[in-house]
Structures are given as structure tokens and as C-alpha cells.
Design a protein around this motif. Structure first.
Motif, mmCIF file in Angstrom:
data_model
loop_
_atom_site.group_PDB
_atom_site.id
_atom_site.type_symbol
_atom_site.label_atom_id
_atom_site.label_comp_id
_atom_site.label_asym_id
_atom_site.label_seq_id
_atom_site.Cartn_x
_atom_site.Cartn_y
_atom_site.Cartn_z
ATOM 1 N N ASN B 75 0.821 -1.217 0.000
ATOM 2 C CA ASN B 75 0.000 0.000 0.000
ATOM 3 C C ASN B 75 0.853 1.264 0.000
ATOM 4 O O ASN B 75 0.470 2.265 -0.598
ATOM 5 N N GLY B 76 2.002 1.198 0.679
ATOM 6 C CA GLY B 76 2.933 2.328 0.661
ATOM 7 C C GLY B 76 3.407 2.606 -0.756
ATOM 8 O O GLY B 76 3.507 3.750 -1.189
ATOM 9 N N ARG B 78 1.769 1.699 -3.496
ATOM 10 C CA ARG B 78 0.608 2.159 -4.279
ATOM 11 C C ARG B 78 0.347 3.646 -4.084
ATOM 12 O O ARG B 78 -0.051 4.343 -5.014
ATOM 13 N N GLU B 79 0.572 4.133 -2.861
ATOM 14 C CA GLU B 79 0.352 5.552 -2.594
ATOM 15 C C GLU B 79 1.355 6.427 -3.330
ATOM 16 O O GLU B 79 1.068 7.575 -3.649
ATOM 17 N N LEU B 106 -10.438 7.101 -4.201
ATOM 18 C CA LEU B 106 -9.657 5.880 -3.944
ATOM 19 C C LEU B 106 -8.284 6.207 -3.358
ATOM 20 O O LEU B 106 -7.723 5.422 -2.605
ATOM 21 N N TYR B 107 -7.744 7.370 -3.718
ATOM 22 C CA TYR B 107 -6.435 7.758 -3.187
ATOM 23 C C TYR B 107 -6.555 8.603 -1.921
ATOM 24 O O TYR B 107 -5.578 9.168 -1.449
ATOM 25 N N GLY B 108 -7.780 8.678 -1.383
ATOM 26 C CA GLY B 108 -7.969 9.337 -0.091
ATOM 27 C C GLY B 108 -7.819 10.838 -0.121
ATOM 28 O O GLY B 108 -7.559 11.465 0.898
ATOM 29 N N HIS B 163 -2.825 12.738 -7.339
ATOM 30 C CA HIS B 163 -2.415 12.388 -5.976
ATOM 31 C C HIS B 163 -0.909 12.595 -5.779
ATOM 32 O O HIS B 163 -0.321 12.046 -4.851
ATOM 33 N N HIS B 164 -0.291 13.381 -6.644
ATOM 34 C CA HIS B 164 1.131 13.709 -6.548
ATOM 35 C C HIS B 164 2.026 12.485 -6.412
ATOM 36 O O HIS B 164 2.756 12.357 -5.417
#
Lengths: 280, 320
Positions: B75-76, B78-79, B106-108, B163-164
Motif C-alpha cells: 500500500n505504501g 501504491r500511494e 480511492l487515493y484518499g 495524488h502527486h
């Protein structure tokens, strides 16, 4: 003199939801909403949603009532109506979940699989989305049921709304479990008739199963659909004299079995599916 | 500076496969770098990119992206990354704005709301900026179906940047686009690189797209067979030569022989430079020349030579 270096300012959008939990809740809503929107924009699908139950209840229920109705001691139309309602919703989400496999390589699903959210959130979002798509079908069945002469009071309607939601979610979890066990899309297509068709009978959708011989009784108890159908009938026939004849198990037992197997299907199915996807 | 992508001894063998699709590759990518992975079909490019973007598990090896371990902290990873897939990843039934909204949720970045007007102001502002860049201010609420192929690709890239991400992965992003769309897409990406210092990891079939790269890695049968800057890759493997011609072929042929300058007639006279300057070589020739060409290899020449060379190696090896 000391120089203070300013950390480079990063542009963050205002009011980002805090924490993983909130992000996953939002993701579930977004994924489910996408499925529902797609359904709303597909007119042909909406039409078939309402036509299918008409054929089922109208022909089957009407015909059976004329044939067996008098000797069975209860209204066959009601019996079939409740069975078909639970079965349609349950199967609709179960089969809908397979699209996870189908469009993994297509359009937006690729995006979903690489986004930083829990894999369980993806699957639950998908189940919820398929549930939102299934529920209008339930509404269609209820409408036609009323037209054909199934008598319902508001309390019964409310009860059916609740059992419909449960049957849909439960079907989704069952579909996920199947997906986790299937090695490929082709295997899924070939095996699905063998998983769904027998349950029409072992779950008692059309035919009463109160007095089955032991081997069939065991198969029936292993059919997940049985519990969704029985719960629906339990709520529909609540406080009615036919309850004793039609309903098999107490409501709490149906709910307990579905609740625990829902969790099991959902967790094990998701785990197996994601593992199979990554370890190709 | 620490590399932003760190890959060591990465191996992937698909189930029921006899050979490794990716066979022990290692490389680093520095922050802000433009890294290109080249290779023929089936070389393992998409397998590599699938592993780096967490959709496929490696058989063995170690991968770290933006400080996150690929296996332990997927997940890290993916972010920290954005991805442009080979297959378009926009939902055709939704509008451009809805596609962007789902991504943002989805990317918060924003909480989910079922309608555009319910979304926070910051989001609306971002969307209108984005529509401005694309020149689709009027179409942003129209279904994606009505957009051109180039426009959809651009929208995907813009969406993947909201999402940068520290790294943007692009898997053959321009396949199927017309030259004009390709050019405009690259202009946009170049601008993004300059403004946001985003690391770019690209796989492509179009070798001219690799000319601007900081590093090129050539993958063949799952192994890295050449790596370096475009100039290094060219210099190592491609011969530099001069092509000349004269009206009087015999005179030129005799003169070259007399001066012991090796040549090949192709039908132009091809003279290897072997480190000599073209100027020095030309000064030795008195026969009037009608044509003088210096071969400046492109990445494509280098690529073809490298692939050819390794195919030859393999066939010799298997003959023994």
C-alpha cells in the motif's frame, strides 16, 4: 547565525479524510456507486430486470397454484414469490461478482486494483455495488407479485426489504468464495450451472423441502441459498398460521448461519482470489 | 541521492512456465529521472511493470519504491506511484469528472459524495484547472465515450497525477495514437517533468521516445542486455562510419586501396572511423567526392544491433 531551511511546501488538498479506515469506507462507497451508476445508464439492463420476474412468478406460480394449490394447504403463489425473490437477488449478486475476474484487465478496474486501499474494501465495495444493482430487481419482483395477487401489508414489505438486502449481500459473499476457488474464468463458466441450478431444488425455491430423505437433507443444509430463502419466508409468514408448515428453521438460526458464513466466504474468498491474481 | 526505485535480482517465473519471464534483473532509478525500459514483445517489460506496480508477485528478489518494500508495504508503494496502463483505464460509462472523482476518492484525497455539486470546493477547483489544461471545460461532464483517443490518454495522465505520485509508470502509453496526439502527449509529459520533478518509468515500442531518456535499459529474454544514457548505449554498440561516393568509382576504389583505408561498397563506400575523426579521414582523399555522410546512430539502430547480437549469441550457445 543559523539558516532555517523551510521544508518544501507540498500542495495537499484541503480536508483530506483522516486515516486508513475513512479512506477504505469512502472507497467502498465509490466502488459500489460506480456499479450502480453503470446500471442506471444501461436501459436494456433495466428493462430485462423487470421482465424476468414477470415470467417467473406469473407462469410458474400461477400454474403450480392451479395444479397443487388445493391439496397443499397453503397458497403456492406466495410460496414461489418468496422463493424467487430470495433466489433472484442472491444469484444476481453472486454472478455479478464474477465481473471482478472479467474486467480486471479492462477499464476502471485496473485502477481499483492498484489503488492504496484494502483488498477487502475492494471486494466489499463490489458486493455492495452488485447488491445495489440487484435490489431494483427485487422491487420488480415485489411489484409483479402484488399485481398477481400476493397480499402484503406494510410490515411484510418492510421485512422483505430487509431480507432482500441480506440475501443480496450473502449471494455476493458466496460468489466471492466461488471466485477464490476457481482457477480461471473458463472454469467458472463451466462450473457455475452445477453450483446454481441444483440449489433451485435443494434450497426449496419452487418445491417444499420440509420432508427430505437424509442424504438430500444434508445437501440442502449445505446449500447457502436455503438460508436466504428460509429467512425471507420466515419474515413473510411471520405470525401467519402457515408459518409452521412453510418455514423450516427459526429466524435467528438462519441469520446466525448466514452471518458467520458471510464472514467466512468474504475473508477466505478475497484472500484466495487476491493470492491467485498475484501469483500467476 | 538515494534511488527512488531500487530493484535487485528480480525474478518472475509464471506458473507452469519453463523459463523465467524476468530473469534476475537489477537496476536503480534516481528521483526525477526519465527511465525507459525497451525490449521486443515478450521480453518481460509488462511483467516487470506489473510487479513494480503491485499487481503481480515476484518469484524472488527485492524491490523498493520511494522507500517502501514492495512485498511488505504494497500500500505504501501504491500511494507513491501513478500508473498509465497499456489498456485504457477510464470507465466508458462515466463522465470525465466522475472518472476523476473515483480516482481522487480511492487515493484518499477527498471524501466520497454521490454528485459533483456535493464535493468539496478544493476538488471542484482542481477539476476546473484540469479541464482548463485539457481544453474540455464544456465536456468535463460528458461521457468518456465521446472523447478522442489522444484526449482520453491525456485525461488518464492528468488523473494519475492528482495524488502527486513520486513515480509515474507508463506502459506503452502512445500505442495506437496518431502522431499528432503522441507529440502533444509528450509535450505535456515534458512539462509535467519540469514542473513537478516526477520520476518517469516508461516502456515503449517507439524508440524515438527513448531519445530524451536519462537512462535506457534494454530487456531481452528477461535479462538486461544493455543499460546507460542514450549516448552510452549508442557508443558501446554502434559503429561510427562515414559513407562517401564519387562520380569516378574506380578512382576512389584505387585511391582508398593505395592509402590502405579499409572500406566496404554498399554501394556507397562505407569507411569505418575506428576512433578517427571524419575530418582527418576526408583530408586523405583526393578523388572528388559527390556524397559524404556521417552515420549518427539513433537509439533505434543501437537497439536493433543489441537485440540482434544477443539473438546470435543465443543461437550459438544452443548449437553447442
Amino acid at each position: 547565525m543559523t539558516t532555517i531551511t523551510q521544508p518544501q511546501a507540498r500542495i495537499e488538498p484541503a480536508r483530506a479524510p483522516r486515516g486508513r479506515m475513512m479512506r477504505n469506507v469512502n472507497a467502498v462507497a465509490a466502488i459500489a456507486y460506480r456499479d450502480f451508476l453503470k446500471f442506471l445508464r444501461d436501459r436494456a439492463r433495466i428493462l430485462s430486470t423487470f421482465l424476468f420476474p414477470l415470467i417467473f412468478i406469473g407462469f410458474l406460480g400461477g400454474g403450480m397454484q392451479a395444479t397443487f394449490g388445493a391439496s397443499s394447504g397453503y397458497n403456492f403463489l406466495d410460496f414461489i414469490f418468496t422463493g424467487v425473490l430470495a433466489q433472484t437477488l442472491w444469484q444476481s449478486t453472486a454472478i455479478g461478482i464474477i465481473s471482478l475476474l472479467e474486467d480486471r484487465q479492462n477499464d476502471f478496474s485496473q485502477e481499483i486494483f492498484v489503488s492504496p486501499i484494502s483488498r477487502y474494501a475492494i471486494v466489499f465495495g463490489k458486493i455492495l455495488g452488485e447488491t445495489l444493482v440487484a435490489l431494483p430487481q427485487g422491487l420488480g419482483i415485489v411489484l409483479f407479485g402484488i399485481i398477481l395477487g400476493v397480499a402484503m401489508n406494510p410490515a411484510q414489505l418492510l421485512g422483505l426489504a430487509l431480507t432482500s438486502l441480506i440475501a443480496s449481500l450473502y449471494g455476493g459473499a458466496f460468489g466471492m468464495m466461488l471466485l477464490g476457488l476457481m482457477p480461471s474464468r473458463r472454469a467458472a463458466d463451466q462450473l457455475f450451472p452445477f453450483v446454481f441450478l441444483p440449489q433451485f431444488f435443494t434450497a426449496g425455491v419452487f418445491v417444499p423441502i420440509a420432508n427430505l430423505p437424509l442424504p438430500l437433507e444434508i445437501v440442502s443444509r449445505l446449500s447457502p441459498l436455503r438460508y436466504a430463502v428460509d429467512l425471507t419466508r420466515g419474515v413473510f409468514y411471520w405470525n401467519m398460521p402457515q408459518f409452521q408448515v412453510v418455514v423450516l428453521d427459526p429466524l435467528w438460526l438462519n441469520v446466525a448461519i448466514m452471518g458467520s458464513t458471510f464472514l467466512l466466504f468474504m475473508l477466505v474468498g478475497t484472500f484466495l482470489f487476491m493470492r491467485a491474481e498475484q501469483n500467476r | 541521492m538515494n534511488p527512488i526505485i531500487h530493484v535487485s535480482n528480480l525474478v518472475k517465473r509464471y506458473k507452469s512456465a519453463q523459463v523465467n519471464a524476468v530473469d534476475g534483473i537489477s537496476f536503480h532509478v534516481a528521483p526525477g529521472e526519465f527511465f525507459v525500459l525497451l525490449g521486443p514483445n515478450g521480453a518481460g517489460k509488462t511483467t516487470t511493470i506489473s510487479i513494480l506496480t503491485t499487481t503481480l508477485s515476484p518469484t524472488s528478489g527485492h524491490v523498493e519504491i520511494a522507500g517502501h518494500d514492495l512485498v511488505r508495504d504494497a500500500n505504501g508503494v501504491r500511494e507513491s506511484v501513478g500508473i498509465i496502463f497499456q489498456q485504457p483505464s477510464l470507465d466508458q460509462n462515466l463522465t470525465a469528472e466522475e472518472n476523476v472523482r473515483l480516482h481522487a476518492v480511492l487515493y484518499g484525497l477527498y471524501p466520497f459524495r454521490p454528485a459533483y455539486w456535493l464535493m468539496p470546493r478544493g476538488y471542484k477547483q482542481q477539476v476546473s484547472e484540469l479541464a482548463e489544461i485539457l481544453g474540455i471545460a464544456n465536456e468535463i461532464h460528458k461521457p468518456i465515450k465521446t472523447f478522442s483517443g489522444g484526449m482520453k490518454r491525456k485525461l488518464e495522465i492528468i488523473r494519475s497525477l492528482i495524488h502527486h505520485p513520486r513515480v509515474l509508470f507508463l506502459d506503452e502509453p502512445t500505442t495506437g495514437l496518431d502522431p499528432l496526439s503522441r507529440r502533444s502527449l509528450w509535450d505535456y509529459l515534458t512539462r509535467v517533468r519540469a514542473e513537478k520533478e516526477t520520476t518517469i518509468f516508461l516502456t515503449t515500442h517507439y524508440l524515438e521516445e527513448a531519445e530524451q531518456a536519462d537512462t535506457i535499459s534494454i530487456l531481452h529474454h528477461g535479462k538486461i542486455v544493455a543499460q546507460g544514457t542514450p549516448d552510452e548505449v549508442k557508443a558501446h554498440l554502434v559503429e561510427n562510419y562515414l559513407l562517401v561516393d564519387a562520380a569516378d568509382h574506380d578512382a576512389l576504389r584505387q585511391e582508398l586501396r593505395a592509402r590502405r583505408i579499409p572500406f566496404v561498397e554498399t554501394p556507397l563506400f562505407k569507411i569505418e572511423l575506428n576512433g578517427n575523426s571524419p575530418h582527418k579521414l576526408l583530408k586523405q582523399i583526393d578523388t572528388p567526392l559527390t556524397t559524404v555522410k556521417i552515420n549518427t546512430p539513433s537509439v533505434e539502430d543501437a537497439y536493433l544491433a543489441i537485440i540482434q547480437e544477443h539473438d546470435d549469441d543465443n543461437s550459438t550457445a544452443s548449437a553447442h
